[in-house]
Design a protein around this motif. Structure first.
Motif, mmCIF file in Angstrom:
data_model
loop_
_atom_site.group_PDB
_atom_site.id
_atom_site.type_symbol
_atom_site.label_atom_id
_atom_site.label_comp_id
_atom_site.label_asym_id
_atom_site.label_seq_id
_atom_site.Cartn_x
_atom_site.Cartn_y
_atom_site.Cartn_z
ATOM 1 N N GLU A 10 -58.984 15.410 -16.719
ATOM 2 C CA GLU A 10 -59.085 14.140 -15.994
ATOM 3 C C GLU A 10 -60.295 14.118 -15.064
ATOM 4 O O GLU A 10 -60.786 15.172 -14.655
ATOM 5 C CB GLU A 10 -57.835 13.923 -15.130
ATOM 6 N N HIS A 11 -60.738 12.920 -14.719
ATOM 7 C CA HIS A 11 -61.713 12.786 -13.642
ATOM 8 C C HIS A 11 -61.008 13.079 -12.316
ATOM 9 O O HIS A 11 -59.819 12.774 -12.164
ATOM 10 C CB HIS A 11 -62.294 11.369 -13.616
ATOM 11 N N PRO A 12 -61.724 13.619 -11.331
ATOM 12 C CA PRO A 12 -61.064 14.028 -10.083
ATOM 13 C C PRO A 12 -60.922 12.933 -9.043
ATOM 14 O O PRO A 12 -60.323 13.148 -8.007
ATOM 15 C CB PRO A 12 -62.001 15.130 -9.559
ATOM 16 N N ASP A 13 -61.473 11.736 -9.314
ATOM 17 C CA ASP A 13 -61.383 10.671 -8.319
ATOM 18 C C ASP A 13 -59.978 10.090 -8.300
ATOM 19 O O ASP A 13 -59.103 10.512 -9.054
ATOM 20 C CB ASP A 13 -62.435 9.587 -8.590
ATOM 21 N N SER A 14 -59.745 9.103 -7.464
ATOM 22 C CA SER A 14 -58.392 8.590 -7.253
ATOM 23 C C SER A 14 -57.809 7.899 -8.491
ATOM 24 O O SER A 14 -56.596 7.755 -8.609
ATOM 25 C CB SER A 14 -58.375 7.613 -6.069
ATOM 26 N N ARG A 15 -58.637 7.516 -9.450
ATOM 27 C CA ARG A 15 -58.112 6.877 -10.661
ATOM 28 C C ARG A 15 -57.435 7.883 -11.588
ATOM 29 O O ARG A 15 -56.570 7.525 -12.378
ATOM 30 C CB ARG A 15 -59.229 6.193 -11.442
ATOM 31 N N ARG A 16 -57.881 9.122 -11.542
ATOM 32 C CA ARG A 16 -57.413 10.170 -12.455
ATOM 33 C C ARG A 16 -57.524 9.714 -13.913
ATOM 34 O O ARG A 16 -56.585 9.829 -14.706
ATOM 35 C CB ARG A 16 -55.970 10.574 -12.122
ATOM 36 N N LEU A 17 -58.698 9.188 -14.255
ATOM 37 C CA LEU A 17 -58.945 8.732 -15.613
ATOM 38 C C LEU A 17 -58.863 9.900 -16.579
ATOM 39 O O LEU A 17 -59.531 10.914 -16.402
ATOM 40 C CB LEU A 17 -60.327 8.078 -15.686
ATOM 41 N N LYS A 18 -58.036 9.743 -17.617
ATOM 42 C CA LYS A 18 -57.830 10.832 -18.571
ATOM 43 C C LYS A 18 -59.007 10.919 -19.537
ATOM 44 O O LYS A 18 -59.392 9.945 -20.165
ATOM 45 C CB LYS A 18 -56.539 10.610 -19.346
ATOM 46 N N VAL A 19 -59.593 12.124 -19.640
ATOM 47 C CA VAL A 19 -60.705 12.377 -20.551
ATOM 48 C C VAL A 19 -60.188 12.874 -21.893
ATOM 49 O O VAL A 19 -60.659 12.454 -22.958
ATOM 50 C CB VAL A 19 -61.681 13.406 -19.941
#
Length: 344
Positions: free
Chosen positions: A324-333
């Motif tokens: 995941e991206h570490p920002d607050s969205r936690r966008l799944k990679v």
């Protein structure tokens, strides 16, 4: 004097502006304060989701109030913020309130820069920005008359610069602008590699422009910037080329890695690309909380390096590795299922 940097990333003839220095460290919070703008540049890279919309974003995440910017600044250990839009001066009340909050929360050394075309940069607006502590203002003077705003800004206690796209074939126009800026005492000029995206694709493509550098960099933009910088390599004014590769890869990755160092949880691993790795375990057996964190009924988030051990010790219904991206969205990679007892 020599030109410094890497042609694939960035070139400059003099020390960089403070805002750019902090950006290179990944320590600048990106504040998108509003997409509202009175101009409509054919090359504008702002997405359709944001352009002319009264929306706010802290880095990549949409936010609803000014304090959300403070929370995100803490998450990434920010040393400053860059306020963009749209034209932020159309949201002057929000901008001045936010700068005041930043300075009160993090101190006067928290560096804030702001982007504007100059169209709305009246003496009153510039005075307000200076009084609340704006450190640096960057103009995109689309029209000659907008240059008057730079003259006004230089009366106040903040660094004044220009930031424009490096449009192929417009060397003479850019050279004239920089010569004017140097004469007037402007501190720096940033030349951004022209970027092609989903919103400006047809406008750029109809002009014969297409991508040839990185994911979004337009062919000929770097060559234009390089010619311009070479013209000013002996000048006192800083001329700085910033590539789309730098913005898309280096800047974002560095900011993500900084966020990981500040805010990652003990059970999260990370990659060199600035993404987080964790294991998601579903089990009816009691999982020692020391292994990680309970995130749902019988569901735990754990360190990915102990999955083999857990498989041996527990009756696991499902096990997967999530990036995941570490920002607050936690966008799944990505997501890789290692074990599942559930029917597809």
């Amino acid at each position: 004097m020599t030109i410094s940097g890497n042609p694939e990333i960035t070139l400059y003839n003099n020390p960089l502006p403070k805002g750019c220095e902090l950006c290179r460290l990944g320590s600048k919070l990106v504040v998108f304060i509003s997409g509202e703008c009175g101009d409509s540049c054919y090359y504008c890279p702002v997405s359709s989701e944001r352009f002319n919309k009264n929306k706010m974003f802290a880095n990549e995440a949409e936010v609803s109030n000014l304090m959300d910017y403070i929370y995100e600044a803490y998450r990434m250990g920010a040393l400053g913020a860059g306020i963009t839009g749209g034209d932020p001066i159309l949201a002057i009340d929000k901008v001045t309130s936010l700068i005041r909050i930043f300075k009160n929360e993090f101190g006067e050394k928290f560096h804030v820069h702001l982007y504007t075309s100059g169209r709305y940069a009246t003496n009153d607006a510039l005075r307000e920005l200076s009084e609340v502590g704006l450190d640096e203002i960057r103009f995109h003077p689309l029209k000659v008359e907008y240059r008057e705003a730079l003259k006004k800004a230089m009366k106040y206690d903040m660094d004044v610069g220009i930031e424009i796209p490096s449009i192929p074939g417009e060397e003479e126009k850019i050279l004239e602008l920089i010569k004017w800026a140097e004469k007037e005492g402007v501190k720096f000029v940033n030349l951004n590699e022209l970027e092609l995206n989903e919103r400006n694709f047809f406008q750029l493509n109809s002009r014969g422009m297409n991508v040839s550098h990185g994911i979004t960099g337009v062919k000929g933009s770097f060559e234009t910037a390089k010619k311009v910088i070479e013209e000013f390599k002996e000048s006192r004014i800083t001329v700085h080329y910033c590539s789309s590769v730098y913005k898309d890869v280096v800047e974002t990755r560095t900011r993500f890695l900084r966020t990981i160092r500040v805010s990652a949880k003990p059970y999260e691993d990370f990659t060199g690309e600035g993404t987080l790795i964790r294991a998601i375990v579903r089990t009816n057996q009691n999982l020692d909380i020391l292994y990680g964190e309970k995130i749902g009924d019988n569901v735990y988030s754990v360190f990915p390096g102990i999955t083999d051990e857990l498989v041996k010790k527990l009756d696991i219904d499902e096990l997967k590795i999530v990036e995941e991206h570490p920002d607050s969205r936690r966008l799944k990679v990505s997501e890789k299922v290692l074990k599942s007892n559930f029917e597809p």
